[in-house]
Write a protein that holds these residues in place. Structure first.
Motif, mmCIF file in Angstrom:
data_model
loop_
_atom_site.group_PDB
_atom_site.id
_atom_site.type_symbol
_atom_site.label_atom_id
_atom_site.label_comp_id
_atom_site.label_asym_id
_atom_site.label_seq_id
_atom_site.Cartn_x
_atom_site.Cartn_y
_atom_site.Cartn_z
ATOM 1 N N VAL A 250 0.880 -1.415 0.006
ATOM 2 C CA VAL A 250 0.003 -0.060 0.116
ATOM 3 C C VAL A 250 1.043 1.215 0.079
ATOM 4 C CG1 VAL A 250 -0.413 0.063 2.576
ATOM 5 C CG2 VAL A 250 -1.850 1.254 1.208
ATOM 6 N N LYS B 123 5.663 3.865 0.490
ATOM 7 C CA LYS B 123 4.743 2.580 0.476
ATOM 8 C C LYS B 123 5.396 1.551 1.645
ATOM 9 C CE LYS B 123 8.102 0.115 -2.716
ATOM 10 N NZ LYS B 123 7.957 -0.617 -4.053
ATOM 11 N N LEU C 78 -7.117 4.148 0.105
ATOM 12 C CA LEU C 78 -6.221 3.121 0.247
ATOM 13 C C LEU C 78 -6.171 2.100 -0.938
ATOM 14 C CD1 LEU C 78 -5.807 2.055 3.851
ATOM 15 C CD2 LEU C 78 -4.176 3.585 2.543
ATOM 16 N N VAL D 75 -4.412 -1.415 -2.196
ATOM 17 C CA VAL D 75 -3.869 -2.368 -1.741
ATOM 18 C C VAL D 75 -3.822 -3.338 -2.930
ATOM 19 C CG1 VAL D 75 -3.905 -4.346 -0.103
ATOM 20 C CG2 VAL D 75 -4.925 -2.435 0.745
#
Length: 323
Positions: free
Chosen positions: A252, A258, A302, A304
């Protein structure tokens, strides 16, 4: 298989004592007390055995009338010879479920002796296990039998459904509305408005079909000590020994930063709460999550991403490998 001579010896003593066929001076006081103590249980078991034409009927004698599971020592009985397992003795408040007499502390030694000579199939025989075990090894096997059903792995509700993997996959899709995805790479976007507080929440985002297996992606929000965090992790829909054959990575990031995590997926034999409490996954603190989102603290965004691979092949997944 069954030690009938053992039963006849005790039952004959009881019978002769009742009919006066044994001189009391021949029997010691200890033997008479022992015979009297076991009279009801041995005569009851003997009558049951005489009416049991098959071994299956003998197996039925070892079924607890309350929980219907096989009984293991200590096996209890009332004064009328009705038996039940030790777990259920407390559940029925020390009253016989058949005749309502007080149970006391009488052990059914004859039935325990019979149990030692029997062999039983695994209770999961209908699910594919063909193993047969001595009576006292059966429980240990069943606790680790690979054919035993799985609990529904859905997170966020107390679902009581159990079954094999194909059944649970269909159940997750049809009853819980979980997204299904073929392939072993993924890219998920999680959006939350007004993320000023992190409340305890859990989601199962997707079930992945990869390498002929199924994997569940989870996302959690909770307080870690005093800090609000988000957590993502993968679970394997199968046993732990097979889960170890696979690895996965999660990532993420945003604004030039990151976070990454790499590990082996946990089996769904472990509940999602157990995995969460062990912190075995990608953990993102709220401040960092907001930074990834752009830092305006008005909306959490977010993304992912992740990948699953098989350890034996030690290579990246291709479309042909994953389907």
């Amino acid at each position: 298989m069954i030690n009938h001579s053992y039963l006849r010896f005790h039952c004959d003593i009881c019978l002769k004592m009742e009919t006066g066929g044994v001189d009391s001076s021949i029997l010691s006081l200890t033997m008479m007390e022992e015979a009297e103590h076991h009279h009801h249980q041995f005569s009851s078991i003997s009558k049951l055995l005489n009416n049991a034409p098959t071994t299956t009927s003998v197996h039925d004698l070892l079924e607890c009338p309350v929980c219907t599971n096989s009984m293991y020592p200590p096996i209890h009985q009332c004064h009328n010879g009705h038996t039940l397992c030790s777990n259920c003795k407390t559940r029925v408040h020390n009253r016989c479920p058949t005749c309502r007499q007080e149970l006391g502390d009488i052990r059914c030694l004859a039935l325990e002796k019979i149990a030692e000579s029997l062999e039983f199939p695994c209770r999961y025989i209908s699910l594919g296990c063909s193993e047969i075990f001595p009576y006292f090894s059966k429980l240990k096997h069943e606790s680790i039998c690979t054919f035993r059903p799985y609990n529904c792995p859905y997170a966020g509700s107390d679902c009581s459904v159990v079954g094999n993997i194909p059944y649970l996959v269909a159940h997750l899709r049809d009853d819980h509305g979980v997204d299904m995805h073929s392939g072993c790479t993924f890219n998920h976007r999680y959006v939350k408005s007004n993320p000023t507080e992190v409340e305890n929440a859990t989601w199962m985002l997707t079930v992945f079909h990869c390498f002929g297996q199924y994997f569940c992606l989870h996302f959690e929000a909770f307080q870690l000590e005093t800090s609000p965090v988000y957590m993502a992790f993968l679970r394997f829909m199968g046993d732990d020994r097979d889960a170890k054959n696979y690895s996965y990575s999660l990532e993420v990031g945003g604004n030039g930063r990151k976070l990454t995590f790499e590990g082996s997926p946990r089996s769904i034999r472990d509940s999602h709460k157990k995995v969460k409490d062990s912190h075995d996954g990608l953990i993102i603190y709220r401040n960092m999550a907001l930074f990834f989102s752009g830092g305006d603290r008005k909306e959490l965004k977010l993304r992912v991403t992740g990948r699953i691979w098989k350890e034996q092949q030690n290579s990246e997944c291709t479309p042909n490998m994953c389907s």
